[in-house]
Scaffold this motif. Structure first.
Motif, PDB file in Angstrom:
ATOM      1  N   GLU A 158    -125.270  70.052  -9.425  1.00 37.93           N
ATOM      2  CA  GLU A 158    -123.822  70.323  -9.349  1.00 37.93           C
ATOM      3  C   GLU A 158    -123.431  71.436 -10.321  1.00 37.93           C
ATOM      4  O   GLU A 158    -122.687  72.355  -9.971  1.00 37.93           O
ATOM      5  N   ASP A 159    -123.940  71.370 -11.547  1.00 36.94           N
ATOM      6  CA  ASP A 159    -123.621  72.393 -12.552  1.00 36.94           C
ATOM      7  C   ASP A 159    -124.150  73.766 -12.169  1.00 36.94           C
ATOM      8  O   ASP A 159    -123.463  74.771 -12.277  1.00 36.94           O
ATOM      9  N   VAL A 160    -125.416  73.796 -11.750  1.00 37.82           N
ATOM     10  CA  VAL A 160    -126.088  75.077 -11.510  1.00 37.82           C
ATOM     11  C   VAL A 160    -125.644  75.685 -10.175  1.00 37.82           C
ATOM     12  O   VAL A 160    -125.628  76.905 -10.009  1.00 37.82           O
ATOM     13  N   GLY A 161    -125.293  74.817  -9.212  1.00 31.90           N
ATOM     14  CA  GLY A 161    -124.882  75.315  -7.898  1.00 31.90           C
ATOM     15  C   GLY A 161    -126.025  75.410  -6.905  1.00 31.90           C
ATOM     16  O   GLY A 161    -125.826  75.823  -5.764  1.00 31.90           O
ATOM     17  N   PHE A 162    -127.226  75.018  -7.325  1.00 31.89           N
ATOM     18  CA  PHE A 162    -128.398  75.024  -6.438  1.00 31.89           C
ATOM     19  C   PHE A 162    -129.148  73.719  -6.618  1.00 31.89           C
ATOM     20  O   PHE A 162    -129.301  73.248  -7.735  1.00 31.89           O
ATOM     21  N   ALA A 163    -129.638  73.167  -5.515  1.00 33.54           N
ATOM     22  CA  ALA A 163    -130.376  71.909  -5.575  1.00 33.54           C
ATOM     23  C   ALA A 163    -131.862  72.163  -5.338  1.00 33.54           C
ATOM     24  O   ALA A 163    -132.234  73.050  -4.569  1.00 33.54           O
ATOM     25  N   LYS A 164    -132.711  71.401  -6.024  1.00 32.09           N
ATOM     26  CA  LYS A 164    -134.143  71.455  -5.722  1.00 32.09           C
ATOM     27  C   LYS A 164    -134.323  71.172  -4.229  1.00 32.09           C
ATOM     28  O   LYS A 164    -133.612  70.320  -3.702  1.00 32.09           O
ATOM     29  N   PRO A 165    -135.200  71.848  -3.521  1.00 35.48           N
ATOM     30  CA  PRO A 165    -136.284  72.711  -3.994  1.00 35.48           C
ATOM     31  C   PRO A 165    -135.916  74.184  -4.202  1.00 35.48           C
ATOM     32  O   PRO A 165    -136.811  75.016  -4.308  1.00 35.48           O
ATOM     33  N   ASP A 166    -134.638  74.543  -4.271  1.00 38.82           N
ATOM     34  CA  ASP A 166    -134.247  75.939  -4.518  1.00 38.82           C
ATOM     35  C   ASP A 166    -134.843  76.402  -5.853  1.00 38.82           C
ATOM     36  O   ASP A 166    -134.649  75.760  -6.893  1.00 38.82           O
ATOM     37  N   ARG A 167    -135.555  77.509  -5.821  1.00 39.87           N
ATOM     38  CA  ARG A 167    -136.267  77.987  -7.016  1.00 39.87           C
ATOM     39  C   ARG A 167    -135.311  78.341  -8.152  1.00 39.87           C
ATOM     40  O   ARG A 167    -135.694  78.342  -9.320  1.00 39.87           O
ATOM     41  N   ARG A 168    -134.038  78.627  -7.820  1.00 40.74           N
ATOM     42  CA  ARG A 168    -133.124  79.124  -8.861  1.00 40.74           C
ATOM     43  C   ARG A 168    -132.811  78.087  -9.930  1.00 40.74           C
ATOM     44  O   ARG A 168    -132.539  78.441 -11.083  1.00 40.74           O
ATOM     45  N   ILE A 169    -132.884  76.800  -9.596  1.00 40.38           N
ATOM     46  CA  ILE A 169    -132.614  75.783 -10.625  1.00 40.38           C
ATOM     47  C   ILE A 169    -133.777  75.734 -11.632  1.00 40.38           C
ATOM     48  O   ILE A 169    -133.574  75.575 -12.833  1.00 40.38           O
ATOM     49  N   PHE A 170    -135.019  75.945 -11.141  1.00 41.47           N
ATOM     50  CA  PHE A 170    -136.175  76.005 -12.049  1.00 41.47           C
ATOM     51  C   PHE A 170    -136.150  77.295 -12.870  1.00 41.47           C
ATOM     52  O   PHE A 170    -136.470  77.290 -14.063  1.00 41.47           O
ATOM     53  N   GLU A 171    -135.758  78.400 -12.225  1.00 43.36           N
ATOM     54  CA  GLU A 171    -135.690  79.679 -12.949  1.00 43.36           C
ATOM     55  C   GLU A 171    -134.667  79.608 -14.078  1.00 43.36           C
ATOM     56  O   GLU A 171    -134.874  80.175 -15.154  1.00 43.36           O
ATOM     57  N   LYS A 172    -133.577  78.882 -13.848  1.00 38.44           N
ATOM     58  CA  LYS A 172    -132.571  78.735 -14.917  1.00 38.44           C
ATOM     59  C   LYS A 172    -133.163  77.954 -16.095  1.00 38.44           C
ATOM     60  O   LYS A 172    -132.926  78.284 -17.252  1.00 38.44           O
ATOM     61  N   ALA A 173    -133.943  76.918 -15.790  1.00 40.66           N
ATOM     62  CA  ALA A 173    -134.587  76.138 -16.865  1.00 40.66           C
ATOM     63  C   ALA A 173    -135.530  77.023 -17.679  1.00 40.66           C
ATOM     64  O   ALA A 173    -135.559  76.951 -18.914  1.00 40.66           O
TER      65      ALA A 173
END
Length: 238
Positions: A158-173
């Motif tokens: 919800e915070d990031v705006g992308f849910a796994k498996p979208d790579r962008r949530i991992f890239e943000k981490a």
């Protein structure tokens, strides 16, 4: 030995699980309002309502003008409607109560071995963070379950705006921690959203798989955790 500096963690069914099936919690809430509904019927209705809402408004309606509280309220009301409860006033009250109930340790319990494993990882000086397809109640739930202090950051879809498996949530981490993917590993229980998604960005990955759960053909045994307590031994072996 794997040269890891960052460990990211899924939460639901990896570190925390519901104390009882959703249908039981919903049935108890209904009883408090003098409404009798079978937990099994509510469980079935919940799966239907949750699935439909997720398809219409992915990631808690983020980007479609819904708050996650409103998203969940709609799921709860539809769950009860599908089970034959139609009084608007009662539906609104139950939706509010359940939204807040699921924010507390009353409904969540820590999986066996989770606290000990997180504590041992901290002692080894790993940077640790959460990467979860959860709404913004997660910080509070982790605090209530006495796990929040292990993590340097908590990323929810919800915070990031992308849910796994979208790579962008991992890239943000990876950006937040300043660690390159080859020095990071993700721990989770879902083959597609956790194991494969983290590997797609170049991270290492471990799949939590309880005995008796199906084996995924592409997961080598050294990436499979029968319990969380196996994690450090696998990292040291790798």
């Amino acid at each position: 030995m794997l040269r890891l500096r960052l460990l990211t963690w899924d939460v639901k069914d990896t570190l925390l699980r519901l104390r009882q099936p959703v249908g039981e919690s919903y049935a108890a809430e209904a009883r408090a309002h003098g409404v009798q509904v079978q937990p099994e019927a509510l469980g079935q209705s919940f799966r239907e309502a949750y699935g439909a809402q997720s398809r219409l408004f992915p990631n808690y309606g983020q980007g479609q003008g819904l708050s996650s509280q409103r998203w969940w309220a709609d799921v709860v009301k539809q769950t009860f409607r599908l089970s034959g409860v139609h009084e608007d006033g009662v539906l609104t009250l139950m939706a509010e109560n359940l939204y807040h109930d699921f924010c507390s340790a009353r409904n969540w319990e820590v999986l066996p071995g989770a606290s000990e494993t997180l504590s041992r990882c901290c002692q080894r000086s790993f940077c640790m963070g959460v990467v979860s397809n959860f709404d913004n109640r997660l910080e509070n739930i982790l605090s209530q379950c006495d796990l929040r202090h292990y993590f340097e950051f908590v990323l929810t879809s919800e915070d990031v705006g992308f849910a796994k498996p979208d790579r962008r949530i991992f890239e943000k981490a990876l950006r937040l921690s300043g660690v390159p993917p080859e020095q990071a590993a993700h721990v989770g229980d879902d083959y597609t959203r956790d194991y494969r998604a983290a590997r797609a960005v170049g991270m290492h990955s471990f799949l939590l798989r309880a005995a008796g759960q199906g084996k995924e053909p592409e997961v080598p045994p050294e990436h499979v955790l029968p319990t969380l307590s196996h994690l450090l031994a696998l990292i040291e072996k790798g």
